[in-house]
Motif scaffolding. Sequence first.
Motif, PDB file in Angstrom:
ATOM      1  N   HIS A 115       0.773  -0.903   0.231  1.00 11.34           N
ATOM      2  CA  HIS A 115      -0.034  -0.008   0.109  1.00 11.34           C
ATOM      3  C   HIS A 115       0.914   0.990  -0.108  1.00 11.34           C
ATOM      4  O   HIS A 115       0.177   2.035  -0.059  1.00 11.34           O
ATOM      5  N   MET A 116       2.425   1.019   0.184  1.00 12.99           N
ATOM      6  CA  MET A 116       3.514   2.566   0.103  1.00 12.99           C
ATOM      7  C   MET A 116       3.110   3.148  -0.975  1.00 12.99           C
ATOM      8  O   MET A 116       3.945   1.920  -1.897  1.00 12.99           O
ATOM      9  N   SER A 117       2.834   3.533  -1.335  1.00  9.83           N
ATOM     10  CA  SER A 117       2.482   4.348  -2.235  1.00  9.83           C
ATOM     11  C   SER A 117       4.596   4.258  -3.169  1.00  9.83           C
ATOM     12  O   SER A 117       4.732   4.535  -4.950  1.00  9.83           O
ATOM     13  N   CYS A 118       5.338   5.529  -2.935  1.00 19.27           N
ATOM     14  CA  CYS A 118       6.307   5.820  -3.127  1.00 19.27           C
ATOM     15  C   CYS A 118       7.573   4.163  -2.772  1.00 19.27           C
ATOM     16  O   CYS A 118       8.506   3.902  -4.421  1.00 19.27           O
ATOM     17  N   VAL A 119       6.834   3.139  -2.337  1.00 20.44           N
ATOM     18  CA  VAL A 119       8.117   2.231  -2.353  1.00 20.44           C
ATOM     19  C   VAL A 119       7.573   0.956  -3.401  1.00 20.44           C
ATOM     20  O   VAL A 119       8.850   1.090  -4.567  1.00 20.44           O
ATOM     21  N   TYR A 122       9.980  13.697   4.857  1.00 23.21           N
ATOM     22  CA  TYR A 122      10.982  13.991   3.879  1.00 23.21           C
ATOM     23  C   TYR A 122      10.797  13.574   2.493  1.00 23.21           C
ATOM     24  O   TYR A 122      10.515  13.948   1.990  1.00 23.21           O
ATOM     25  N   ILE A 123      10.363  12.381   2.710  1.00 23.64           N
ATOM     26  CA  ILE A 123       9.356  12.352   1.481  1.00 23.64           C
ATOM     27  C   ILE A 123       8.348  12.674   0.536  1.00 23.64           C
ATOM     28  O   ILE A 123       8.723  13.393  -0.802  1.00 23.64           O
ATOM     29  N   ASN A 124       7.288  13.245   1.736  1.00 27.18           N
ATOM     30  CA  ASN A 124       6.950  14.069   0.796  1.00 27.18           C
ATOM     31  C   ASN A 124       6.891  15.480   0.756  1.00 27.18           C
ATOM     32  O   ASN A 124       6.530  16.346  -0.294  1.00 27.18           O
ATOM     33  N   ASP A 142       6.029  13.476  -5.138  1.00 27.68           N
ATOM     34  CA  ASP A 142       4.407  13.798  -5.117  1.00 27.68           C
ATOM     35  C   ASP A 142       3.525  12.544  -4.690  1.00 27.68           C
ATOM     36  O   ASP A 142       2.596  12.410  -4.579  1.00 27.68           O
ATOM     37  N   TYR A 143       4.196  11.396  -3.895  1.00 28.09           N
ATOM     38  CA  TYR A 143       4.325  10.658  -4.155  1.00 28.09           C
ATOM     39  C   TYR A 143       2.907  10.400  -3.339  1.00 28.09           C
ATOM     40  O   TYR A 143       1.989   8.959  -2.385  1.00 28.09           O
ATOM     41  N   CYS A 144       2.905  11.486  -2.031  1.00 29.28           N
ATOM     42  CA  CYS A 144       1.904  10.774  -0.637  1.00 29.28           C
ATOM     43  C   CYS A 144       0.334  11.255  -0.336  1.00 29.28           C
ATOM     44  O   CYS A 144      -0.474  10.602  -0.359  1.00 29.28           O
ATOM     45  N   LYS A 145       0.235  11.915  -2.587  1.00 33.00           N
ATOM     46  CA  LYS A 145      -0.930  12.594  -2.405  1.00 33.00           C
ATOM     47  C   LYS A 145      -2.070  11.295  -3.004  1.00 33.00           C
ATOM     48  O   LYS A 145      -2.766  11.554  -2.182  1.00 33.00           O
ATOM     49  N   GLY A 146      -0.997  10.013  -3.813  1.00 30.61           N
ATOM     50  CA  GLY A 146      -2.561   8.988  -3.626  1.00 30.61           C
ATOM     51  C   GLY A 146      -2.360   8.157  -2.955  1.00 30.61           C
ATOM     52  O   GLY A 146      -2.119   6.941  -3.221  1.00 30.61           O
ATOM     53  N   CYS A 147      -1.844   8.659  -1.879  1.00 37.01           N
ATOM     54  CA  CYS A 147      -0.853   6.793  -1.006  1.00 37.01           C
ATOM     55  C   CYS A 147      -2.135   7.024  -0.604  1.00 37.01           C
ATOM     56  O   CYS A 147      -3.130   7.429   0.198  1.00 37.01           O
ATOM     57  N   HIS A 148      -2.029   5.022   0.233  1.00 34.83           N
ATOM     58  CA  HIS A 148      -3.264   4.267   0.307  1.00 34.83           C
ATOM     59  C   HIS A 148      -3.471   5.333   2.473  1.00 34.83           C
ATOM     60  O   HIS A 148      -4.237   4.933   3.209  1.00 34.83           O
ATOM     61  N   TYR A 149      -2.058   5.644   2.426  1.00 32.97           N
ATOM     62  CA  TYR A 149      -1.694   5.897   3.778  1.00 32.97           C
ATOM     63  C   TYR A 149      -1.679   7.377   3.707  1.00 32.97           C
ATOM     64  O   TYR A 149      -1.761   8.025   3.242  1.00 32.97           O
ATOM     65  N   SER A 150      -1.541   8.306   5.281  1.00 35.38           N
ATOM     66  CA  SER A 150      -1.530   9.443   5.296  1.00 35.38           C
ATOM     67  C   SER A 150      -0.285   9.864   6.014  1.00 35.38           C
ATOM     68  O   SER A 150      -0.008   9.797   7.358  1.00 35.38           O
ATOM     69  N   VAL A 151       0.510  10.506   5.653  1.00 29.79           N
ATOM     70  CA  VAL A 151       1.865  11.239   5.364  1.00 29.79           C
ATOM     71  C   VAL A 151       2.039  11.588   6.903  1.00 29.79           C
ATOM     72  O   VAL A 151       3.286  11.880   8.140  1.00 29.79           O
ATOM     73  N   THR A 152       0.864  12.332   7.193  1.00 27.02           N
ATOM     74  CA  THR A 152      -0.004  13.230   8.814  1.00 27.02           C
ATOM     75  C   THR A 152       0.473  12.536   9.965  1.00 27.02           C
ATOM     76  O   THR A 152       0.429  13.051  11.274  1.00 27.02           O
ATOM     77  N   ALA A 184      -1.576   5.652   9.648  1.00 25.32           N
ATOM     78  CA  ALA A 184      -0.649   6.304   9.861  1.00 25.32           C
ATOM     79  C   ALA A 184       0.741   5.170   8.700  1.00 25.32           C
ATOM     80  O   ALA A 184       0.643   4.337   8.830  1.00 25.32           O
ATOM     81  N   CYS A 185       1.832   6.225   7.992  1.00 23.34           N
ATOM     82  CA  CYS A 185       2.126   5.818   7.564  1.00 23.34           C
ATOM     83  C   CYS A 185       3.356   5.340   7.706  1.00 23.34           C
ATOM     84  O   CYS A 185       4.148   5.976   8.678  1.00 23.34           O
ATOM     85  N   PRO A 186       3.991   4.003   7.431  1.00 26.36           N
ATOM     86  CA  PRO A 186       4.798   3.711   7.896  1.00 26.36           C
ATOM     87  C   PRO A 186       6.433   3.682   8.430  1.00 26.36           C
ATOM     88  O   PRO A 186       6.644   3.513   9.063  1.00 26.36           O
TER      89      PRO A 186
HETATM   90 FE1  SF4 Z   1       5.512   6.490   1.276  1.00 26.61          FE
HETATM   91 FE2  SF4 Z   1       4.426   7.080   3.981  1.00 26.61          FE
HETATM   92 FE3  SF4 Z   1       3.769   9.302   2.113  1.00 26.61          FE
HETATM   93 FE4  SF4 Z   1       2.552   6.779   1.992  1.00 26.61          FE
HETATM   94  S1  SF4 Z   1       2.230   8.308   3.355  1.00 26.61           S
HETATM   95  S2  SF4 Z   1       3.778   7.344   0.012  1.00 26.61           S
HETATM   96  S3  SF4 Z   1       4.625   5.040   1.921  1.00 26.61           S
HETATM   97  S4  SF4 Z   1       6.130   8.302   2.419  1.00 26.61           S
END
Ligand code: SF4
Length: 509
Positions: A344-348, A427-429, A433-443, A450-452
């Motif tokens: 579910h981690m959009s970035c990885v 940092y990734i956020n 632009d990965y966090c915008k569409g991610c299943h998790y919430s970076v905040t 919670a973002c892993p």
């Molecule tokens: Fe990666 Fe976390 Fe951002 Fe999802 S919310 S894209 S897991 S940094």
Amino acid sequence: MVARLVLVLGDQLSVDVAALRQADKANDTVVMAEVADEAEYVRHHPKKIALIFAAMRKFAAELETDGWRVAYSRLDDPDNAGSIVGELLRRAEETGAQEVLATEPGEWRLIDKLKYAPIKTHILNDDRFIASHTEFETWAEGRKSMRMEYFYRDMRRKTGLLMDGDKPEGDKWNYDHENRKAADGDLCAEGPLKFEPDEITQDVLGLVESRFGDNFGDLYPFDFATTRKEALQALRHFVRHGLPSFGDYQDAMLKGDAFLYHAVLSPYINIGLLSPLEVCEAAVKAYADGDAPINATEGFIRQIIGWREYMRGIYFQQGSAYTTRNVLKHKRDLPALYWGGETHMSCVGDAVARTRANAYAHHIQRLMLTGNFALLAGVEPTQVHQWYLEVYADAFEWVEAPNVIGMSQFADGGIIASKPYVSSGAYINRMSDYCKGCHYSVTVKTGEKACPFNLLYWHFLDRHRDQFKNNARMGNMYRTWDRMDEAKRNRVLEDADALLKRLDAGEII
Ligand code: SF4
Ligand code: FAD
Ligand code: DLZ
């Protein structure tokens, strides 16, 4: 005169390589061999094998045109002995040669095989690099800290690149603080130059598909340069289209753009199609002509005459046990998501998908996504090392291992990095632009959403407090953690533990 064999390995495809320079065209036989040992000692990405075999075949043909006698073995030749030493012995018997001239391989494994080969073998220094082993060892001797920056300055002085007498061009050695821009979604980088496979490459692609089609990674489309001529075109293309913005967006990541302004030249430099110095000289010329700014040019050459040379120095200075180091005693198996398993981690997920498609991910994806996650999750460094060695077209142990074991996993205890490259999702956020569409919430810091990276970041710091508590560069991180109220800290640690348990159970995270 004694007839000799001249070994040219798949990552030594340059007419300037030491063994060829010392060889005698009239009497010696060049040996080049596609062998199972090299193709199978790890499960290389199919694109990497195809790049190496296609470039080897074309380089052999160029040598022949240039008057060399070349004994070339294809992987599917019925008499192929299956190993480099086996092929040398077979060719020695055929030609009557009693000695081998070799350029030092970039891996202890193969150096040892040549050293103990039952034929007299002269292993020459690989002087395609700017610093010799002796130079690096002399630099490193007696130093408490072997930080790259000072080594890099010596390389600037040695090469004269971006030097104004004995001063650095623009009066500053390093322009990195200008190179941390995040990417706006509307960047439109050209990306690397692509090449249509010719007949030789297509033959190789057929072979690789049938023998290595099950390895992780897409073989098609295959568009790497496979000759020096093409690699030079790729270099010119980068200098024109990528270099001017290379510095600004060096640390940026965008989901829709696999390459941004990166050069994608490492596969060509590492196999010998381009020399590191000519690549830097091309960049410096662009700067001198007013076609690239100083921050981009300095940042770019630092990667090559600085980081690349330094990594090689560390690999050889530290010895063959370096790849087994594990100072943090991490034991977790590499999660299935590294092999394309669902996440579910959009970035990885994106970094792994790009890696599978292209045998390439840019530096920040390697360091701050796949590397950062493995470190935070406590994956055994040798497994991380093997993954990186397999999946990237530019992966050869002399450069891959110090980047992974040292820079990315801190498994060497801080020889390369003064603190571990770990970050939370923030940092990734900031850089992508990965966090915008991610299943998790970076905040979100705790709970299911919670973002892993947020959970595991604190878990990492907490479980390694003894190792890092006195590290001055990490004081702020520990102070922030310690300021959190205890209930919150416990909740973070519990949620992180639960996440790791789910990861171990093979659940999708
Ligand atoms: Fe990666 Fe976390 Fe951002 Fe999802 S919310 S894209 S897991 S940094
Ligand atoms: P650019 O970003 O355009 O940089 C230009 C050139 O600088 C590269 O072509 C390369 O020759 C050199 N360079 C940049 N950073 C480094 C570095 N840290 N070490 C050595 N050379 C560098 N690089 C490899 O060549 N092979 C590897 O197997 C490899 N594994 C890595 C693993 C990890 C965990 C990390 C964090 C980095 C790794 N690197 C490796 C370094 C770097 O990521 C790649 O060199 C770079 O991504 C190659 O793409 P590029 O040509 O577009 O580079
Ligand atoms: C990586 C590689 C592969 C896949 N195949 C061959 C090969 O068949 N023949 C060869 O000479 N070299 C190959 N290589 C490159 C070597 O593995 C490389 O020289 C060592 O890993 C040292 O860097």
